[in-house]
Design a protein around this motif. Structure first.
Motif, PDB file in Angstrom:
ATOM      1  N   HIS A 148       0.836  -1.162  -0.005  1.00 39.06           N
ATOM      2  CA  HIS A 148      -0.053  -0.091  -0.130  1.00 39.06           C
ATOM      3  C   HIS A 148       0.893   1.212   0.143  1.00 39.06           C
ATOM      4  O   HIS A 148       1.781   1.375   0.749  1.00 39.06           O
ATOM      5  CB  HIS A 148      -0.781   0.257   1.371  1.00 39.06           C
ATOM      6  CG  HIS A 148      -1.879   1.137   1.160  1.00 39.06           C
ATOM      7  ND1 HIS A 148      -2.970   1.203   0.208  1.00 39.06           N
ATOM      8  CD2 HIS A 148      -2.083   2.379   1.866  1.00 39.06           C
ATOM      9  CE1 HIS A 148      -3.712   2.346   0.465  1.00 39.06           C
ATOM     10  NE2 HIS A 148      -3.057   2.921   1.531  1.00 39.06           N
ATOM     11  N   THR A 154      -1.659  -0.216  -4.488  1.00 41.18           N
ATOM     12  CA  THR A 154      -3.383  -0.609  -4.298  1.00 41.18           C
ATOM     13  C   THR A 154      -3.930   0.812  -4.057  1.00 41.18           C
ATOM     14  O   THR A 154      -4.566   1.143  -3.322  1.00 41.18           O
ATOM     15  CB  THR A 154      -3.475  -1.280  -2.892  1.00 41.18           C
ATOM     16  OG1 THR A 154      -2.696  -0.885  -1.664  1.00 41.18           O
ATOM     17  CG2 THR A 154      -3.002  -2.865  -3.184  1.00 41.18           C
ATOM     18  N   GLU A 184      -6.350   3.619  -4.336  1.00 39.49           N
ATOM     19  CA  GLU A 184      -7.710   3.660  -4.220  1.00 39.49           C
ATOM     20  C   GLU A 184      -8.436   3.867  -5.403  1.00 39.49           C
ATOM     21  O   GLU A 184      -9.403   3.269  -5.792  1.00 39.49           O
ATOM     22  CB  GLU A 184      -8.367   4.019  -2.967  1.00 39.49           C
ATOM     23  CG  GLU A 184      -8.045   3.567  -1.722  1.00 39.49           C
ATOM     24  CD  GLU A 184      -8.584   4.283  -0.484  1.00 39.49           C
ATOM     25  OE1 GLU A 184      -9.482   5.223  -0.928  1.00 39.49           O
ATOM     26  OE2 GLU A 184      -8.243   4.037   0.652  1.00 39.49           O
ATOM     27  N   TYR A 185      -8.179   4.845  -6.016  1.00 38.30           N
ATOM     28  CA  TYR A 185      -8.774   5.432  -7.246  1.00 38.30           C
ATOM     29  C   TYR A 185      -8.627   4.458  -8.440  1.00 38.30           C
ATOM     30  O   TYR A 185      -9.528   4.329  -9.224  1.00 38.30           O
ATOM     31  CB  TYR A 185      -8.338   6.886  -7.438  1.00 38.30           C
ATOM     32  CG  TYR A 185      -9.037   7.446  -8.834  1.00 38.30           C
ATOM     33  CD1 TYR A 185     -10.288   7.897  -8.500  1.00 38.30           C
ATOM     34  CD2 TYR A 185      -8.173   7.657  -9.831  1.00 38.30           C
ATOM     35  CE1 TYR A 185     -11.086   8.506  -9.879  1.00 38.30           C
ATOM     36  CE2 TYR A 185      -8.955   8.157 -11.065  1.00 38.30           C
ATOM     37  CZ  TYR A 185     -10.333   8.372 -10.947  1.00 38.30           C
ATOM     38  OH  TYR A 185     -11.189   9.126 -12.018  1.00 38.30           O
ATOM     39  N   ASN A 193      -7.619   1.423  -8.465  1.00 33.73           N
ATOM     40  CA  ASN A 193      -8.262   0.120  -7.837  1.00 33.73           C
ATOM     41  C   ASN A 193      -9.856   0.340  -8.385  1.00 33.73           C
ATOM     42  O   ASN A 193     -10.330  -0.640  -8.870  1.00 33.73           O
ATOM     43  CB  ASN A 193      -8.363  -0.090  -6.589  1.00 33.73           C
ATOM     44  CG  ASN A 193      -7.015  -0.715  -5.997  1.00 33.73           C
ATOM     45  OD1 ASN A 193      -6.085  -0.997  -6.721  1.00 33.73           O
ATOM     46  ND2 ASN A 193      -6.611  -0.892  -4.768  1.00 33.73           N
ATOM     47  N   SER A 194     -10.566   1.490  -7.981  1.00 32.24           N
ATOM     48  CA  SER A 194     -11.780   1.408  -8.301  1.00 32.24           C
ATOM     49  C   SER A 194     -12.250   1.558  -9.796  1.00 32.24           C
ATOM     50  O   SER A 194     -13.320   0.947 -10.066  1.00 32.24           O
ATOM     51  CB  SER A 194     -12.477   2.738  -7.750  1.00 32.24           C
ATOM     52  OG  SER A 194     -11.777   4.008  -8.197  1.00 32.24           O
TER      53      SER A 194
END
Length: 431
Positions: free
Chosen positions: A36, A63, A65-66, A68-69
């Motif tokens: 992360h 990883t 978050e954006y 990933n999404s």
């Protein structure tokens, strides 16, 4: 599950890249459980700062978050489709954005899977464009000390001694022209003069000059002045030679601008991008070229001028989603300005390395910092000792022989830069 269990299972079945596997009889193989931000974590909770962006690919942390999404969102819609006769919105959107972001007159995108494949693509496209014009220009020129990948064509235009000696019978014939010897403008002018002398002799045979703008990555992070790019762009135009800019490593902000060619204000005939294109998530590469080059292949089918190149996963939808998410972050978070602030801080930290007696030179271009060591024989494997020290102190450093370098993800903080560079300093001091 423990590190040793994974290590033993791995060594039973895996052959790792760029590795003498016998080293792992004594050198610890590190199984990573999760990651992360700038940190990698093994199965026993040990964390390592990823100071090399996992081989220069990671831009905005592991990883993210954006990103990933956006990949998850794409996964529920379309994972992949053949790009011959079909298309999809992510690849169209990505191409539109790249054409807008890259230097002028780069109007068309042709996709592949990785940097080496994209180099092969650009070499073929250059040769074929001349061929369609009725010219047989099959000779490629690259810079001394260059590296462009490890497939046969990419190796052929590289200048890594070990590779050339080992695979020489397999390689296509190429010529090397001197890279500027240092970062001075004088060296740039002198090297450009050498290239023009070569062109005066062999221009009718030369299809393209391929180079890594500003920084030769695997070539021990050798750096040179942007003036060289300005001059060779002029020379290539003068002698009807294509200029191929391999920005696989230096693209997407590594040099302080979004693309290294911007620092020279030039536009190549072919621009190669990969690595950071997807933020370090998925394999994807692209060659951008002009409408003028594109037109040389555009004709009735029976004229047989179409470009002959394809890969199964060309323009993969998931990879394009990752790439579009990466560009979103660049566009919405003022990344280049933030990088310049981080680069200045790294520059300040870099200065103290010059005080060490075993350091011959420090240098920097943008977010890439280099400490060059001196006084060691290659057989001593000094880089390996720095690597091991780094792991013992929670930092992944992977020197290129006697070259210790820093190329972290852009989400690193100043406090984490302190840890990264102080660890390297102690490793070098204690050699």
């Amino acid at each position: 599950m423990k590190n040793n269990e994974l290590k033993n299972r791995d060594l039973d079945v895996l052959w790792h890249p760029c590795t003498q596997m016998k080293d792992h009889e004594t050198l610890p193989l590190i199984p990573i459980k999760k990651a992360h931000g700038i940190y990698l974590e093994d199965f026993e909770g040990n964390r390592y700062i990823d100071a090399i962006s996992s081989w220069w690919v990671n831009m905005f942390g592991h990883t993210n978050e954006y990103i990933n999404s956006k990949i998850k969102e794409q996964l529920d819609t379309l994972e992949h489709v053949i790009l011959a006769g079909f298309t999809h919105e992510p690849v169209i959107r990505l191409s539109e954005r790249l054409v807008k972001l890259t230097p002028a007159n780069l109007d068309k995108c042709f996709y592949s899977d990785n940097g080496s494949s994209a180099v092969e693509l650009a070499l073929k496209m250059s040769y074929h464009a001349h061929y369609n014009d009725g010219k047989k220009k099959s000779l490629f020129v690259s810079l001394s000390n260059s590296y462009h990948g490890e497939t046969i064509g990419a190796l052929s235009v590289g200048d890594v001694k070990l590779y050339k000696e080992t695979y020489e019978p397999l390689l296509i014939k190429t010529i090397q022209t001197p890279v500027p010897v240092d970062m001075s403008e004088t060296a740039a002018v002198e090297a450009a003069q050498k290239f023009e002398e070569l062109c005066q002799e062999k221009a009718s045979q030369i299809s393209a000059l391929i180079l890594e703008p500003l920084i030769q990555g695997a070539g021990y992070m050798h750096m040179y002045h942007a003036k060289y790019l300005v001059l060779v762009r002029e020379i290539c135009t003068k002698y009807d030679i294509h200029l191929i800019a391999d920005e696989v490593m230096v693209g997407f902000g590594r040099t302080g601008e979004l693309f290294a060619c911007e620092k020279a204000g030039i536009s190549p005939d072919f621009l190669i991008l990969s690595k950071g294109l997807t933020g370090g998530y998925l394999p994807l590469s692209v060659v951008l070229t002009s409408n003028n080059i594109y037109a040389k292949f555009y004709c009735d089918y029976n004229e047989h001028k179409a470009f002959l190149h394809s890969h199964s996963y060309t323009g993969n939808a998931l990879a394009c989603a990752a790439a579009n998410a990466t560009l979103d972050i660049f566009e919405n978070n003022n990344i280049i300005a933030k990088n310049k602030e981080l680069a200045e801080y790294m520059s300040q930290k870099l200065q103290k390395f010059s005080q060490l007696p075993n350091v011959s030179q420090i240098r920097q271009t943008g977010m890439v910092c280099v400490v060059e060591l001196q006084g060691y024989d290659a057989k001593e494997r000094i880089g390996l000792k720095v690597y091991e020290y780094g792991l013992q102190h929670g930092v992944l450093l992977r020197p290129l022989g006697h070259i210790v370098y820093f190329m972290p993800p852009y989400v690193i903080t100043k406090e984490e830069i302190d840890i990264m560079m102080d660890t390297a300093y102690e490793a070098i001091k204690n050699l």
